[in-house]
Design an enzyme around this catalytic site. Structure first.
Site, PDB file in Angstrom:
ATOM      1  N   SER A 120       0.659  -1.328   0.038  1.00  0.00           N
ATOM      2  CA  SER A 120      -0.187  -0.353  -0.385  1.00  0.00           C
ATOM      3  C   SER A 120       0.813   1.136   0.285  1.00  0.00           C
ATOM      4  O   SER A 120       1.998   1.691  -1.079  1.00  0.00           O
ATOM      5  CB  SER A 120      -0.753   0.048   1.097  1.00  0.00           C
ATOM      6  OG  SER A 120      -1.698   0.770   0.995  1.00  0.00           O
ATOM      7  N   ASP A 135      -4.308   8.384   0.142  1.00  0.00           N
ATOM      8  CA  ASP A 135      -4.859   8.603   1.233  1.00  0.00           C
ATOM      9  C   ASP A 135      -5.388   9.507   2.142  1.00  0.00           C
ATOM     10  O   ASP A 135      -5.147  11.002   1.247  1.00  0.00           O
ATOM     11  CB  ASP A 135      -3.489   7.905   2.168  1.00  0.00           C
ATOM     12  CG  ASP A 135      -3.568   7.094   1.496  1.00  0.00           C
ATOM     13  OD1 ASP A 135      -3.798   6.373   1.487  1.00  0.00           O
ATOM     14  OD2 ASP A 135      -2.137   6.754   1.856  1.00  0.00           O
ATOM     15  N   HIS A 157      -5.085  -0.303  -4.162  1.00  0.00           N
ATOM     16  CA  HIS A 157      -6.536  -0.674  -3.781  1.00  0.00           C
ATOM     17  C   HIS A 157      -7.209   0.201  -5.070  1.00  0.00           C
ATOM     18  O   HIS A 157      -8.269  -0.042  -4.552  1.00  0.00           O
ATOM     19  CB  HIS A 157      -6.597  -0.031  -2.589  1.00  0.00           C
ATOM     20  CG  HIS A 157      -5.735   0.183  -1.535  1.00  0.00           C
ATOM     21  ND1 HIS A 157      -5.905  -0.881  -0.839  1.00  0.00           N
ATOM     22  CD2 HIS A 157      -4.445   0.370  -1.147  1.00  0.00           C
ATOM     23  CE1 HIS A 157      -4.665  -0.662   1.139  1.00  0.00           C
ATOM     24  NE2 HIS A 157      -4.551   0.061  -0.013  1.00  0.00           N
TER      25      HIS A 157
END
EC number: 3.4.13.21
Length: 229
Positions: A120, A135, A157
């Site tokens: 990630s 984010d 993701h």
């Protein structure tokens, strides 16, 4: 260079990092000494994040030291055989890494032969910039340039799914917006469960889901496991 860049750390029905352990074992090649950057952790302490990572990797014979806990982190990175960068908040990760002067030492260590493992946010940090992170919260990392170990941008993701009735942008739309203002970038939409392994100068896509590559003014290109970049 040796890199293992994972979209995420957890899959449904599996323990934390369980799906990644065979990949890690495959790329260790006898490496045992690892440093861990826990700085992306916002809702867990860096000590807890390090302990969690150390416990998962212990069965592979890997000894993990939290870089935040050593007196000379630059020397620790130089001596490490594995550099592990955990997921969480990419902005916080880059901010702490930059302020501590760790970016150039990580690049030097990996170029000397250390294995880089990141999931990630840790995968984002390996890219030229962190401009494809998803984010929040956003903190100021004093610039978005990152490690540049992998030449393309990764969007971890990646999914185009939207809840029914949701009117916000899809992930692809957000990537397309980025490519309008930064058309020089190539962005890899890396779904959960997928990864990119770099070994002996060759980058290979892995995982069960279709990955998409985005370039300005072009249709998205679907890629499957085994594709070589």
């Amino acid at each position: 260079m040796e890199l293992l860049l994972l979209s995420n750390s957890t899959l449904p029905g599996k323990a934390w990092l369980e799906h990644a352990l065979p990949l890690v074992a495959e790329q260790l090649h006898g490496r045992r000494s690892a440093v861990f950057l826990p700085f992306a952790g916002v809702t867990q302490t860096w000590d807890d994040y390090t302990a969690k990572t150390a416990a998962v990797l212990a069965p592979l014979g890997v000894s993990v030291t939290g870089i935040h806990s050593v007196a000379d982190p630059v020397a620790a990175i130089a001596d490490a055989e594995v550099v592990i960068v955990g997921g969480g908040n990419t902005f916080q990760l880059l901010k702490e890494s930059r302020e501590r002067g760790l970016l150039a030492p990580i690049v030097a260590a990996v170029k000397r032969g250390a294995l880089y493992i990141g999931w990630s946010a840790g995968a984002n940090l390996a890219c030229p910039t962190i401009r494809t992170t998803n984010d929040m919260p956003i903190v100021d990392p004093q610039g978005f340039d990152a490690l540049g170990l992998f030449p393309l941008q990764i969007n971890p993701h990646f999914t185009n799914a939207l809840p029914e009735g949701h009117k916000g942008e899809t992930r692809e739309q957000r990537i397309r917006e980025l490519l309008v203002v930064a058309p020089e970038l190539t962005v890899i939409g890396l779904p959960e469960g997928n990864w990119i392994q770099v070994s002996k100068g060759q980058a290979t896509l892995g995982g069960p889901n279709t990955t998409y590559v985005f370039n300005a003014g072009e249709e998205a290109v679907p890629l499957e496991a085994g594709h070589r970049f």
